[in-house]
Every structure is written in C-alpha cells, then in structure tokens.
Design a protein around this motif. Structure first.
Motif, PDB file in Angstrom:
ATOM      1  N   UNK A 115       0.834  -1.198   0.000  1.00  0.00           N
ATOM      2  CA  UNK A 115       0.000   0.000   0.000  1.00  0.00           C
ATOM      3  C   UNK A 115       0.874   1.255   0.000  1.00  0.00           C
ATOM      4  N   UNK A 116       2.003   1.180   0.690  1.00  0.00           N
ATOM      5  CA  UNK A 116       2.892   2.333   0.760  1.00  0.00           C
ATOM      6  C   UNK A 116       3.481   2.720  -0.574  1.00  0.00           C
ATOM      7  N   UNK A 117       3.477   1.785  -1.531  1.00  0.00           N
ATOM      8  CA  UNK A 117       4.029   2.084  -2.860  1.00  0.00           C
ATOM      9  C   UNK A 117       2.971   2.559  -3.849  1.00  0.00           C
ATOM     10  N   UNK A 118       1.706   2.598  -3.415  1.00  0.00           N
ATOM     11  CA  UNK A 118       0.627   3.041  -4.302  1.00  0.00           C
ATOM     12  C   UNK A 118       0.752   4.542  -4.549  1.00  0.00           C
TER      13      UNK A 118
ATOM     14  N   UNK B 176      -0.419   8.475  -5.777  1.00  0.00           N
ATOM     15  CA  UNK B 176      -1.571   9.337  -5.563  1.00  0.00           C
ATOM     16  C   UNK B 176      -2.576   9.206  -6.692  1.00  0.00           C
ATOM     17  N   UNK B 177      -2.086   9.051  -7.902  1.00  0.00           N
ATOM     18  CA  UNK B 177      -2.975   8.918  -9.061  1.00  0.00           C
ATOM     19  C   UNK B 177      -3.816   7.661  -8.949  1.00  0.00           C
ATOM     20  N   UNK B 178      -3.194   6.562  -8.458  1.00  0.00           N
ATOM     21  CA  UNK B 178      -3.934   5.310  -8.311  1.00  0.00           C
ATOM     22  C   UNK B 178      -5.001   5.424  -7.218  1.00  0.00           C
ATOM     23  N   UNK B 179      -4.663   6.091  -6.107  1.00  0.00           N
ATOM     24  CA  UNK B 179      -5.636   6.277  -5.027  1.00  0.00           C
ATOM     25  C   UNK B 179      -6.813   7.126  -5.502  1.00  0.00           C
ATOM     26  N   UNK B 180      -6.526   8.174  -6.252  1.00  0.00           N
ATOM     27  CA  UNK B 180      -7.577   9.073  -6.725  1.00  0.00           C
ATOM     28  C   UNK B 180      -8.549   8.361  -7.653  1.00  0.00           C
ATOM     29  N   UNK B 181      -8.099   7.290  -8.302  1.00  0.00           N
ATOM     30  CA  UNK B 181      -8.947   6.579  -9.266  1.00  0.00           C
ATOM     31  C   UNK B 181      -9.808   5.496  -8.622  1.00  0.00           C
ATOM     32  N   UNK B 182      -9.604   5.222  -7.337  1.00  0.00           N
ATOM     33  CA  UNK B 182     -10.372   4.164  -6.676  1.00  0.00           C
ATOM     34  C   UNK B 182     -11.827   4.573  -6.479  1.00  0.00           C
TER      35      UNK B 182
ATOM     36  N   UNK C 264      -1.126  14.305   8.228  1.00  0.00           N
ATOM     37  CA  UNK C 264      -1.950  14.062   7.041  1.00  0.00           C
ATOM     38  C   UNK C 264      -3.060  15.099   6.878  1.00  0.00           C
ATOM     39  N   UNK C 265      -3.540  15.656   7.984  1.00  0.00           N
ATOM     40  CA  UNK C 265      -4.682  16.565   7.905  1.00  0.00           C
ATOM     41  C   UNK C 265      -4.350  17.825   7.109  1.00  0.00           C
ATOM     42  N   UNK C 266      -3.109  18.287   7.227  1.00  0.00           N
ATOM     43  CA  UNK C 266      -2.700  19.461   6.450  1.00  0.00           C
ATOM     44  C   UNK C 266      -2.745  19.159   4.959  1.00  0.00           C
ATOM     45  N   UNK C 267      -2.495  17.887   4.591  1.00  0.00           N
ATOM     46  CA  UNK C 267      -2.529  17.483   3.178  1.00  0.00           C
ATOM     47  C   UNK C 267      -3.960  17.426   2.655  1.00  0.00           C
TER      48      UNK C 267
ATOM     49  N   UNK D  46      -4.141   2.739   5.603  1.00  0.00           N
ATOM     50  CA  UNK D  46      -4.211   4.193   5.388  1.00  0.00           C
ATOM     51  C   UNK D  46      -3.022   4.872   6.065  1.00  0.00           C
ATOM     52  N   UNK D  47      -2.648   4.367   7.213  1.00  0.00           N
ATOM     53  CA  UNK D  47      -1.492   4.912   7.927  1.00  0.00           C
ATOM     54  C   UNK D  47      -0.212   4.725   7.125  1.00  0.00           C
ATOM     55  N   UNK D  48      -0.166   3.671   6.286  1.00  0.00           N
ATOM     56  CA  UNK D  48       1.025   3.359   5.487  1.00  0.00           C
ATOM     57  C   UNK D  48       1.098   4.149   4.182  1.00  0.00           C
ATOM     58  N   UNK D  49       0.021   4.856   3.810  1.00  0.00           N
ATOM     59  CA  UNK D  49       0.012   5.598   2.544  1.00  0.00           C
ATOM     60  C   UNK D  49       1.058   6.705   2.541  1.00  0.00           C
ATOM     61  N   UNK D  50       1.609   6.983   1.369  1.00  0.00           N
ATOM     62  CA  UNK D  50       2.558   8.078   1.210  1.00  0.00           C
ATOM     63  C   UNK D  50       1.816   9.408   1.296  1.00  0.00           C
ATOM     64  N   UNK D  51       2.552  10.495   1.500  1.00  0.00           N
ATOM     65  CA  UNK D  51       1.932  11.825   1.575  1.00  0.00           C
ATOM     66  C   UNK D  51       1.174  12.137   0.289  1.00  0.00           C
ATOM     67  N   UNK D  52       1.735  11.742  -0.828  1.00  0.00           N
ATOM     68  CA  UNK D  52       1.079  11.982  -2.124  1.00  0.00           C
ATOM     69  C   UNK D  52      -0.248  11.240  -2.200  1.00  0.00           C
ATOM     70  N   UNK D  53      -0.244   9.994  -1.722  1.00  0.00           N
ATOM     71  CA  UNK D  53      -1.467   9.185  -1.768  1.00  0.00           C
ATOM     72  C   UNK D  53      -2.525   9.733  -0.820  1.00  0.00           C
ATOM     73  N   UNK D  54      -2.103  10.179   0.372  1.00  0.00           N
ATOM     74  CA  UNK D  54      -3.052  10.747   1.331  1.00  0.00           C
ATOM     75  C   UNK D  54      -3.722  11.979   0.738  1.00  0.00           C
ATOM     76  N   UNK D  55      -2.938  12.856   0.114  1.00  0.00           N
ATOM     77  CA  UNK D  55      -3.496  14.067  -0.489  1.00  0.00           C
ATOM     78  C   UNK D  55      -4.526  13.731  -1.557  1.00  0.00           C
ATOM     79  N   UNK D  56      -4.346  12.602  -2.222  1.00  0.00           N
ATOM     80  CA  UNK D  56      -5.277  12.191  -3.278  1.00  0.00           C
ATOM     81  C   UNK D  56      -6.580  11.641  -2.718  1.00  0.00           C
TER      82      UNK D  56
END
Length: 421
Positions: free
Chosen positions: A139-142, A144-150, A193-196, A163-173
């Motif tokens: 999950x940590x390698x997913x 942001x673009x992939x998360x946004x498409x789910x 993460x909340x700032x993102x 969700x805790x393992x998601x990258x900053x880019x993925x969280x923002x998505x």
C-alpha cells in the motif's frame, strides 16, 4: 430488469420525525447492507434489506430508540432511490418520514482473491477484498494517481493500518473521497496528514469523534470544521427532546450567543453533565438564565465557571445545592449568599416569615439584627433556629429574653448563657 442492474453504492438522507444520512451497498443479488446516522440520537445504526428485479426495496435499521422500516423504489437508469420510513416510538406511537438517495458508485465485480496480490498488481484492478489483503508495504508504494482513481467500494477495503502506510502523495489524493471513509478508517490518518487534506476536511460526526484528541487538534488546525458545532439554524430547528439528546461534545461546541438565546423549555431539559461540558467561552451565555436552572442543573457548574457568570444571584435552593468548593467559588465571584438576610428584609418580616427561616439563615443573623427584633418577631423563632445561632450573634437575644417562651429557651446551648449575661 435483472436485479444486478441495481448493484452499487448509494448515499442519501432521511427526514421527518428524525433526520440524518445513510450509505448502503447493494450486491449483485440485490442484498442491501450499510449504515445510517441519526441526528436526533447522534448515533450510527446498521442497515440491511433487499431489492427485487422490479426495483422495489425494503430496508430496516434498529437502534436505542427502536426499529425503523424503509419502503421505496429504485430507478436503475437514474440511480435514484425514494420512499417513506416509519418507526414505533414508545410514548409517541408510530412516527414517519421520507428518504431519498442517489447512486454514488457502480459495483465493481472481481473474482475472489485467494492470496494477497503481488506488488506489481495495479490497485485499480482489485476488488475491496483483494485490497484488504495487501500488505502495508504494498500500500505504501501506491501512487496518488492510483488512489484518486479508486471507487468508494474499493476504498472500503482499506484498513486503518493501510491508510497509515500511505505516502503523503497518496493521502493528499484521498481528499475528494474523504467522506467515504469510515470512522475506523480515519483513525489511520497521521496528524501530518490533515494538512494534506486541507480544503476538503468536513468529517461526519462519527468520523470526527473516532479521532484521538491529538488528531482532532490537527484536524482543526488544518481548517476542518467540527461537526459537533451546530449552526444557529440547526439549533433553532431542534425540539426539546432532540436538544436534550445532544452529546456533551456538541454542548461543548455551543457558543455564548447560542446559549443566551435558549428558551426556558430548552433550559429545562439540560442535564448537569451537559452544563459541565460547556466551554469557558460558552458558559457565560447562561449568566442571565441562571434563575431558570434547577438545583440539579447548577451542580454541573465547574468552580471556574462562576467568574464567567456575571450578576450571580442564586436562589436559596440553588445555592444550598452547591458543594462547599462551588459555594466558595460562587462567593469569590461576587455572588450573594441567599442565606444571609439583609437588615431591610428582616425589618419587613412578619412572625410567620421569621418562623420560615432555615437554620442556615438563622445562623447568619448578626447580634444587632437579633437585638432589633420586635416581640412579635421573636415569638416566631423556633428552638431549632435559636440553637443554630452563632456564638457571635446569640448575645443579641439578651434584651429579647422576656419574649422567649419555655419551648424557645430549650434551644439555648449551655455555652450561650454567659453570652446573655
């Protein structure tokens, strides 16, 4: 039309005697499952039901107040759901209302996974079940673009640990889809993460209340709106019963102006626990309303609240209901002790009025006040009141002794006689 044509994620609202929101999932067989949230009770409840090939649906939910039944129809083309609901409430009989909803995301059908997907597998091709089997490393390698498409149904497969393992880019998505996360899932968000997610933070009450105090602070710092905070429009729309059902967290979010605007019918249903939960910035709104509070309610005031309650003037029952610490704080804040009888009030008292004084009030009478009593007023004193007189004041009775009856003098303590010499 095949019942599978109705499959998907649906979201909607209900109104009437109660109001709130709901989210359900309909599978390929027409089976319905999900949750509903009641604004009246401030709780989430499970929803289950079935839709047939004609689009007729039946759902039910149960909670602390009883079980509700939902009957309606679905349009496979527009994705619209509408119908009516009803519930039997003890003391009120059958209550009812309407509900509406809309298709949020179509169902995604995938063959069941037997093993965890490989790292090279695209998350967008996985079902919610397959996503739930991914390791936190995967999950940590997913991206942001992939998360946004789910889809919302795929997001449902993510655990709080994932969700805790998601990258900053993925969280923002996750920003556009944050409302689809459950109360359990949002626990996985880190404080950073909340700032993102700033600009999209509008958590539901269950989501917000699932956060830790640290997470809630980070949520607010990122501009998130506290769902416990009722707008003026929402507050005035509540019935006294709904107002009494507000959580302590919702009470803590009430402003001073909102509290000051409350009608007496709403004040009457407040609990001491709700009053104790008021914020320092809010409690001052009750200053002008304290005469309407019961003895049970004033017990809810914290010692730090009294300086915020300008013009303190508790009634005798209210004051006597306070703890010793509260009384000290009340008097330190300038509140007048209703047990202390003023000279003007004592002068105007009849024999009956004097007889009605409590022993606590009698104990506050000064020597000069007792000396000023008329023979008729002295006759109103009981033995218990005389027994309650302080050593500093009992000497005031010296000149009034001839007016005391045989019953009254029984109230004198042995140590009082030297004071009457």
């Amino acid at each position: 039309m095949a019942v599978s044509s109705y499959a998907g994620i649906y979201v909607g609202t209900f109104s009437g005697y109660d109001s709130g929101s709901w989210t359900v999932s309909i599978d390929q067989t027409g089976r319905i499952s999900g949750t509903s949230y009641s604004l009246t009770n401030g709780e989430s409840f499970p929803v289950s039901g079935q839709v047939n090939s004609l689009g007729s649906l039946s759902m039910s939910t149960s909670g602390s107040s009883g079980s509700a039944s939902f009957k309606g129809t679905m349009n496979a083309t527009s994705g619209v759901i509408s119908g009516t609901w009803s519930e039997f409430v003890t003391g009120y009989g059958t209550v009812s209302g309407t509900f509406t909803g809309q298709l949020s995301a179509p169902a995604v059908t995938q063959p069941p996974a037997t093993t965890a997907p490989t790292v090279s597998t695209s998350i967008g091709a996985l079902s919610a079940t397959q996503i739930s089997r991914m390791t936190t490393q995967q999950v940590g390698s997913v991206t942001g673009e992939e998360i946004a498409a789910l889809t919302s149904s795929q997001l449902a497969g993510l655990s709080s640990a994932q969700i805790k393992a998601l990258s900053s880019e993925a969280v923002a998505s996750l920003a556009p889809s944050i409302s689809y996360l459950t109360a359990t899932q949002v626990k996985g968000l880190e404080t950073d993460d909340f700032a993102l997610l700033a600009g999209s933070l509008a958590f539901s009450l269950p989501q917000f209340n699932a956060l830790t105090a640290t997470q809630q602070a980070a949520y607010r710092a990122a501009g998130g709106e506290d769902p416990n905070r009722l707008s003026n429009e929402q507050l005035v729309a509540l019935t006294p019963k709904q107002f009494a059902a507000l959580t302590t967290a919702q009470f803590a979010a009430l402003s001073s102006d909102q509290l000051a605007s409350l009608e007496t019918t709403y004040l009457a249903v407040m609990s001491a626990a709700q009053i104790a939960a008021l914020s320092p910035s809010g409690v001052g709104g009750l200053a002008a309303l304290t005469p309407y509070l019961t003895t049970a309610q004033v017990k809810g005031f914290e010692t730090g609240d009294f300086p915020l309650l300008t013009g303190l003037s508790f009634s005798l029952p209210q004051f006597n209901a306070l703890t010793a610490a509260q009384k000290t704080a009340y008097q330190a804040a300038g509140g007048a002790d209703p047990n202390i009888v003023s000279d003007a009030l004592l002068l105007a008292m009849t024999r009956t009025d004097v007889a009605a004084l409590s022993t606590t009030q009698a104990a506050t009478l000064r020597s000069e006040q007792l000396a000023s009593l008329s023979g008729t007023q002295v006759a109103g004193l009981s033995a218990a009141q005389i027994k309650a007189l302080s050593p500093d004041s009992v000497a005031g009775l010296a000149s009034r002794i001839p007016y005391l009856s045989a019953t009254q003098v029984k109230g004198l303590e042995t140590e009082d006689f030297p004071l009457l010499a």
